[in-house]
Design a protein around this motif. Structure first.
Motif, PDB file in Angstrom:
ATOM      1  N   TYR A   1       0.769  -1.193  -0.089  1.00 44.34           N
ATOM      2  CA  TYR A   1      -0.101   0.016   0.058  1.00 44.34           C
ATOM      3  C   TYR A   1       0.796   1.269   0.052  1.00 44.34           C
ATOM      4  O   TYR A   1       0.551   2.144  -0.839  1.00 44.34           O
ATOM      5  CB  TYR A   1      -0.911  -0.164   1.233  1.00 44.34           C
ATOM      6  CG  TYR A   1      -1.961  -1.093   1.061  1.00 44.34           C
ATOM      7  CD1 TYR A   1      -3.329  -0.473   0.360  1.00 44.34           C
ATOM      8  CD2 TYR A   1      -2.112  -2.157   1.367  1.00 44.34           C
ATOM      9  CE1 TYR A   1      -4.254  -1.568   0.120  1.00 44.34           C
ATOM     10  CE2 TYR A   1      -3.184  -3.205   1.087  1.00 44.34           C
ATOM     11  CZ  TYR A   1      -4.159  -2.592   0.397  1.00 44.34           C
ATOM     12  OH  TYR A   1      -5.313  -3.677   0.270  1.00 44.34           O
TER      13      TYR A   1
ATOM     14  N   PHE B   1      -5.835  11.189   8.097  1.00 48.84           N
ATOM     15  CA  PHE B   1      -7.241  10.766   8.403  1.00 48.84           C
ATOM     16  C   PHE B   1      -7.680  10.456   9.719  1.00 48.84           C
ATOM     17  O   PHE B   1      -8.972  10.388  10.029  1.00 48.84           O
ATOM     18  CB  PHE B   1      -7.748   9.893   7.379  1.00 48.84           C
ATOM     19  CG  PHE B   1      -8.118  10.380   6.024  1.00 48.84           C
ATOM     20  CD1 PHE B   1      -8.713  11.576   5.852  1.00 48.84           C
ATOM     21  CD2 PHE B   1      -7.446   9.631   4.797  1.00 48.84           C
ATOM     22  CE1 PHE B   1      -8.890  11.973   4.430  1.00 48.84           C
ATOM     23  CE2 PHE B   1      -7.666   9.895   3.535  1.00 48.84           C
ATOM     24  CZ  PHE B   1      -8.419  11.198   3.398  1.00 48.84           C
ATOM     25  N   GLY B   2      -6.845  10.099  10.490  1.00 46.01           N
ATOM     26  CA  GLY B   2      -7.177   9.590  11.939  1.00 46.01           C
ATOM     27  C   GLY B   2      -6.190   9.433  12.923  1.00 46.01           C
ATOM     28  O   GLY B   2      -5.158   9.841  12.639  1.00 46.01           O
TER      29      GLY B   2
ATOM     30  N   ALA C   1       0.051   0.232   7.113  1.00 48.51           N
ATOM     31  CA  ALA C   1      -1.120   0.206   7.903  1.00 48.51           C
ATOM     32  C   ALA C   1      -1.842   1.429   7.424  1.00 48.51           C
ATOM     33  O   ALA C   1      -2.916   1.363   7.282  1.00 48.51           O
ATOM     34  CB  ALA C   1      -1.288  -0.257   9.702  1.00 48.51           C
TER      35      ALA C   1
ATOM     36  N   GLN D   1      -3.010   1.581   3.877  1.00 48.67           N
ATOM     37  CA  GLN D   1      -4.073   0.904   3.785  1.00 48.67           C
ATOM     38  C   GLN D   1      -5.401   1.582   3.999  1.00 48.67           C
ATOM     39  O   GLN D   1      -6.295   1.585   3.212  1.00 48.67           O
ATOM     40  CB  GLN D   1      -4.003  -0.590   4.086  1.00 48.67           C
ATOM     41  CG  GLN D   1      -5.104  -1.463   3.769  1.00 48.67           C
ATOM     42  CD  GLN D   1      -5.079  -2.723   4.321  1.00 48.67           C
ATOM     43  OE1 GLN D   1      -4.313  -3.053   5.052  1.00 48.67           O
ATOM     44  NE2 GLN D   1      -6.009  -3.595   3.903  1.00 48.67           N
ATOM     45  N   MET D   2      -5.335   2.093   5.258  1.00 49.86           N
ATOM     46  CA  MET D   2      -6.541   2.684   5.841  1.00 49.86           C
ATOM     47  C   MET D   2      -6.916   3.938   5.115  1.00 49.86           C
ATOM     48  O   MET D   2      -7.995   4.309   5.104  1.00 49.86           O
ATOM     49  CB  MET D   2      -6.508   2.789   7.246  1.00 49.86           C
ATOM     50  CG  MET D   2      -6.478   1.480   8.086  1.00 49.86           C
ATOM     51  SD  MET D   2      -6.851   1.601   9.950  1.00 49.86           S
ATOM     52  CE  MET D   2      -5.424   2.564  10.298  1.00 49.86           C
ATOM     53  N   ALA D   3      -5.816   4.548   4.933  1.00 48.42           N
ATOM     54  CA  ALA D   3      -6.050   5.874   4.031  1.00 48.42           C
ATOM     55  C   ALA D   3      -6.891   5.723   2.627  1.00 48.42           C
ATOM     56  O   ALA D   3      -7.835   6.559   2.356  1.00 48.42           O
ATOM     57  CB  ALA D   3      -4.932   6.731   3.779  1.00 48.42           C
ATOM     58  N   LEU D   4      -6.414   4.731   1.698  1.00 47.14           N
ATOM     59  CA  LEU D   4      -7.240   4.278   0.654  1.00 47.14           C
ATOM     60  C   LEU D   4      -8.545   3.863   0.853  1.00 47.14           C
ATOM     61  O   LEU D   4      -9.527   4.467   0.316  1.00 47.14           O
ATOM     62  CB  LEU D   4      -6.380   3.327   0.027  1.00 47.14           C
ATOM     63  CG  LEU D   4      -7.025   2.505  -1.310  1.00 47.14           C
ATOM     64  CD1 LEU D   4      -7.508   3.744  -2.196  1.00 47.14           C
ATOM     65  CD2 LEU D   4      -6.517   1.627  -1.984  1.00 47.14           C
ATOM     66  N   LEU D   5      -8.785   3.126   1.971  1.00 46.54           N
ATOM     67  CA  LEU D   5     -10.069   2.519   2.181  1.00 46.54           C
ATOM     68  C   LEU D   5     -10.969   3.504   2.627  1.00 46.54           C
ATOM     69  O   LEU D   5     -12.396   3.719   2.248  1.00 46.54           O
ATOM     70  CB  LEU D   5     -10.000   1.508   3.457  1.00 46.54           C
ATOM     71  CG  LEU D   5      -9.198   0.323   2.912  1.00 46.54           C
ATOM     72  CD1 LEU D   5      -9.114  -0.531   4.409  1.00 46.54           C
ATOM     73  CD2 LEU D   5     -10.076  -0.478   1.937  1.00 46.54           C
ATOM     74  N   THR D   6     -10.609   4.627   3.335  1.00 50.78           N
ATOM     75  CA  THR D   6     -11.232   5.982   3.838  1.00 50.78           C
ATOM     76  C   THR D   6     -11.706   6.809   2.683  1.00 50.78           C
ATOM     77  O   THR D   6     -13.118   7.008   2.713  1.00 50.78           O
ATOM     78  CB  THR D   6     -10.291   6.499   4.632  1.00 50.78           C
ATOM     79  OG1 THR D   6      -9.966   5.956   5.949  1.00 50.78           O
ATOM     80  CG2 THR D   6     -11.096   7.966   5.459  1.00 50.78           C
TER      81      THR D   6
ATOM     82  N   ALA E   1     -11.508   2.311   9.147  1.00 52.38           N
ATOM     83  CA  ALA E   1     -11.490   3.303   7.811  1.00 52.38           C
ATOM     84  C   ALA E   1     -12.848   3.838   7.831  1.00 52.38           C
ATOM     85  O   ALA E   1     -13.261   5.180   7.507  1.00 52.38           O
ATOM     86  CB  ALA E   1     -11.063   2.249   6.414  1.00 52.38           C
TER      87      ALA E   1
ATOM     88  N   GLN F   1     -12.789   6.623  10.276  1.00 49.99           N
ATOM     89  CA  GLN F   1     -12.005   7.637   9.469  1.00 49.99           C
ATOM     90  C   GLN F   1     -12.893   8.596   8.483  1.00 49.99           C
ATOM     91  O   GLN F   1     -12.826   9.723   8.202  1.00 49.99           O
ATOM     92  CB  GLN F   1     -10.866   7.503   8.811  1.00 49.99           C
ATOM     93  CG  GLN F   1      -9.742   6.959   9.792  1.00 49.99           C
ATOM     94  CD  GLN F   1      -8.299   6.435   9.459  1.00 49.99           C
ATOM     95  OE1 GLN F   1      -7.413   6.788  10.115  1.00 49.99           O
ATOM     96  NE2 GLN F   1      -8.216   6.403   8.096  1.00 49.99           N
ATOM     97  N   ALA F   2     -13.741   7.814   7.642  1.00 39.66           N
ATOM     98  CA  ALA F   2     -14.911   8.356   6.747  1.00 39.66           C
ATOM     99  C   ALA F   2     -15.860   8.965   7.500  1.00 39.66           C
ATOM    100  O   ALA F   2     -16.680   9.595   6.776  1.00 39.66           O
ATOM    101  CB  ALA F   2     -15.103   7.111   5.790  1.00 39.66           C
TER     102      ALA F   2
ATOM    103  N   ASN G   1     -13.208   9.468  13.080  1.00 35.75           N
ATOM    104  CA  ASN G   1     -11.645  10.034  12.844  1.00 35.75           C
ATOM    105  C   ASN G   1     -10.872   9.151  13.697  1.00 35.75           C
ATOM    106  O   ASN G   1      -9.426   8.986  13.796  1.00 35.75           O
ATOM    107  CB  ASN G   1     -11.529  11.534  13.237  1.00 35.75           C
ATOM    108  CG  ASN G   1     -11.677  12.353  12.133  1.00 35.75           C
ATOM    109  OD1 ASN G   1     -12.430  13.240  12.489  1.00 35.75           O
ATOM    110  ND2 ASN G   1     -11.516  11.908  10.927  1.00 35.75           N
TER     111      ASN G   1
ATOM    112  N   LEU H   1     -18.209  -2.137   2.439  1.00 34.87           N
ATOM    113  CA  LEU H   1     -17.308  -1.403   1.677  1.00 34.87           C
ATOM    114  C   LEU H   1     -17.530  -2.143   0.202  1.00 34.87           C
ATOM    115  O   LEU H   1     -17.668  -1.636  -0.991  1.00 34.87           O
ATOM    116  CB  LEU H   1     -16.114  -1.383   2.205  1.00 34.87           C
ATOM    117  CG  LEU H   1     -14.974  -0.865   0.996  1.00 34.87           C
ATOM    118  CD1 LEU H   1     -15.362   0.628   0.492  1.00 34.87           C
ATOM    119  CD2 LEU H   1     -13.780  -0.573   1.412  1.00 34.87           C
TER     120      LEU H   1
ATOM    121  N   LEU I   1      -4.015  -0.634  -7.051  1.00 33.87           N
ATOM    122  CA  LEU I   1      -4.174   0.309  -5.981  1.00 33.87           C
ATOM    123  C   LEU I   1      -3.788   1.664  -6.382  1.00 33.87           C
ATOM    124  O   LEU I   1      -4.349   2.566  -6.155  1.00 33.87           O
ATOM    125  CB  LEU I   1      -3.155  -0.078  -4.797  1.00 33.87           C
ATOM    126  CG  LEU I   1      -3.858  -1.612  -4.166  1.00 33.87           C
ATOM    127  CD1 LEU I   1      -2.754  -1.989  -3.312  1.00 33.87           C
ATOM    128  CD2 LEU I   1      -4.956  -1.380  -3.628  1.00 33.87           C
TER     129      LEU I   1
END
Lengths: 233, 233, 233, 233
Positions: free
Chosen positions: A101, A115-116, A193, A196-201, B104, B107-108, B171, B199, D200
């Motif tokens: 990622y 984002f978090g 980690a 990955q979470m930023a893309l999912l967000t 995620a 965060q969203a 967040n 998702l 990705l």
């Protein structure tokens, strides 16, 4: 016994964490451990599979990238490590991987938005992405220039390498560092980690906002500030 | 032997489930187990790697977050646990993780829509997402306020913590709970699976509708209603 | 010794494949193995963790869903299995899971388009998705009606259960079947892989076309036709 | 002892790498190892599970696909391997898988853009995707024609099989090759990783540019050029 035995053990143990943390395929990664006072670091030999690594195979190199101990050729990325150690005397370990990622964000040439709190627990800025290098830099001493690309991008953004211990190199892949090789490996796993979470967000909510300033500050300070209360020390 | 031995064992065993269920990286999570009658709970010490945990290292804390037994500093999220136990006397275990998909969604800043029976087997509402906290709450007693943020969001939505045993904090990341620490861990794993499938559902069909009311009710009742016929009890 | 010993062993072994193939979380799945001549099948007991399963715990049930041997309550989905066995005398095994990607397509209420030869090696049609059931069917004998929902959707589409051994039930999750329980488990794993690749295909190319007819036919026939030349039999 | 013992061992060991590298589900893949001088190759038998494979079960076949040693039927893809060995005398190993991400790109009928150095470390072109075959080719000697489809696509694009050791066959799945079976397996794993990172990358930045020419050249040359300095040889 080598006078670099400790350093080589640190480098060996840290390298062996990469496959355990699923951060490398084959030999696509390397860790080094530095002794800033002696001006040397131990690094993975180039192209040697992790299952064949040993303390003895670690290569000791000075901050100009010249081998001072070891029979094998050091990692092809050795000069990038050397430049960073020479210019950033507070760091004692560096990791380079092509983790999935983080590398995808580097290929996309985007900094990773904060984002978090998982991100804010470790740094208060977006994870920077240095632009791809100019053609002359690539055709010249490529790995050496990669080190300066990283340092210059930090200067341009006004970032401090003690507070932001990771970067993406555009079109290439991530580098992380820390006081020790072990901490640098930890940072590589955190980066993967968070990436990955930023893309999912963004997939869940394309308009997801960055973390508010107060929360960034709070999470970073509770782990890293003067009154930090995370952990046992 | 400690008079909290049982409680510490419950907390220890539940904590050790988190890495097995792939719900934590490093120390990014914690579980507590409470004795509501004695007004105490056992919780993971802060920043201690899972592979170094033991029953003896669990910290026993009262519902104001004051340590009553144990040499280590309790989890930095201890006050959030304390607030929830004090205000929700029917719960006996709490879990906090930064598991990938649930985090995620947090965060969203979106609640997780109820798209299928996997979700409805466990709760009949969307999985709520509390808004990020106000700046003053963050700058004050942050972890304490996080507990109230959760409780207030449940009140605002008219949700019952006996029926909805999980929440996302905007967040930040998820919290789950249950009658026991073991059940709270189960809920964390269910949440992560539901978060991933939701998702994917939206990616396959951006117009995917929520589950119809009759099916929500049927699946929840067959597991939790008076005439439940799932399982052996 | 039970006269159903063989059947129970088949069901046990097939159930134990589900966690190995990463098709279940906790107890979210079940397999049955039928003896069509005797009109019975062995099925997983409801809510029992896989690590606690044994041959002895399998429950033997007739095609009306009545237990004929076993101390435990059979799977809550038993009546769905019973209806399928009773109406489709050529099948000897059934699997129900909530596997991640197949369930996401079910929640999205879409049939899985036939995009490649991995799919065509196993069936020549899109993987069907039965619509969610009407409210009365849900409020009535739900699991029994789920069986008919499957059978009716096959009739509506003109599909043959010998050639298409899998279905998604809208908003719910997949069912697969086969001549044996082992084959039904195989089909569940194939379905999950095909479901993941189909989503990725649409993400890479939203205009990806279905597989051309000649290639569908070729791949299916080389595995299943009169002149099949795949495998050793 | 068989005069093909070495070849069969190479094929066996290379086949056993596929499940370890998560490149196959069940039997959806096969590896062969060739002796170009003797005009034969050893290949996996068709439909035999990896856990039941042995050196003895490998089938030796000539470059027309005729079995010269072995009791089992060779892989159904044998003729594709034969055509490639016969026309490309420099290759000594071939792998066919249905690995998840590479297959998704094949189903999407798109070449994989060169987005980063992970890709450029291995080849300087986009990973080609041969168009699906014409109906007559499919209805004729399908696997034989698949070999020619690959060769013709390389000719059309002006690609050299010594420099580009992988291809996607549209609607089907990937093939990779190399000087040895071991190298071909390595290429399959690299392809799968690159395929995932490319998807990705496009999700993170739909306008992500291809890698600049100088960086493609630099990374390829440092691994494969006359002055290569990656690895120990």
């Amino acid at each position: 016994m080598s006078s670099y035995q400790d350093l080589k053990e640190q480098a060996y143990l840290a390298n062996m964490q990469l496959p355990k943390l699923n951060l490398v395929l084959f030999t696509f990664g390397n860790v080094s451990a530095a002794d800033q006072q002696r001006g040397v670091f131990a690094i993975k030999p180039s192209g040697v599979p992790y299952e064949e690594l040993s303390v003895e195979k670690m290569v000791v190199v000075d901050f100009d990238g010249i081998t001072v101990e070891g029979d094998l050729r050091p990692s092809s990325d050795t000069k990038t490590h050397a430049v960073l150690y020479k210019n950033w005397p507070e760091i004692g370990g560096i990791v380079h991987t092509h983790s999935t990622y983080a590398t995808a964000w580097a290929q996309a040439q985007r900094a990773i938005p904060i984002f978090g709190t998982t991100h804010a627990d470790h740094l208060t800025a977006d994870i920077p992405c240095a632009p791809p290098m100019e053609d002359e830099m690539i055709k010249g001493d490529y790995e050496y220039q990669t080190g300066f690309q990283i340092i210059n991008h930090f200067k341009n953004l006004g970032l401090n390498q003690r507070e932001v211990e990771m970067i993406l190199v555009g079109n290439h892949a991530p580098f992380t560092w820390g006081k020790t090789a072990e901490k640098a490996v930890y940072n590589s796993a955190v980066l993967e980690a968070v990436a990955q979470m930023a893309l999912l967000t963004e997939q869940i909510n394309p308009a997801a906002p960055r973390l508010q300033a107060s929360l960034i500050e709070k999470h970073y300070q509770r782990k890293h500030g003067a009154g930090a209360y995370y952990g046992q020390s």
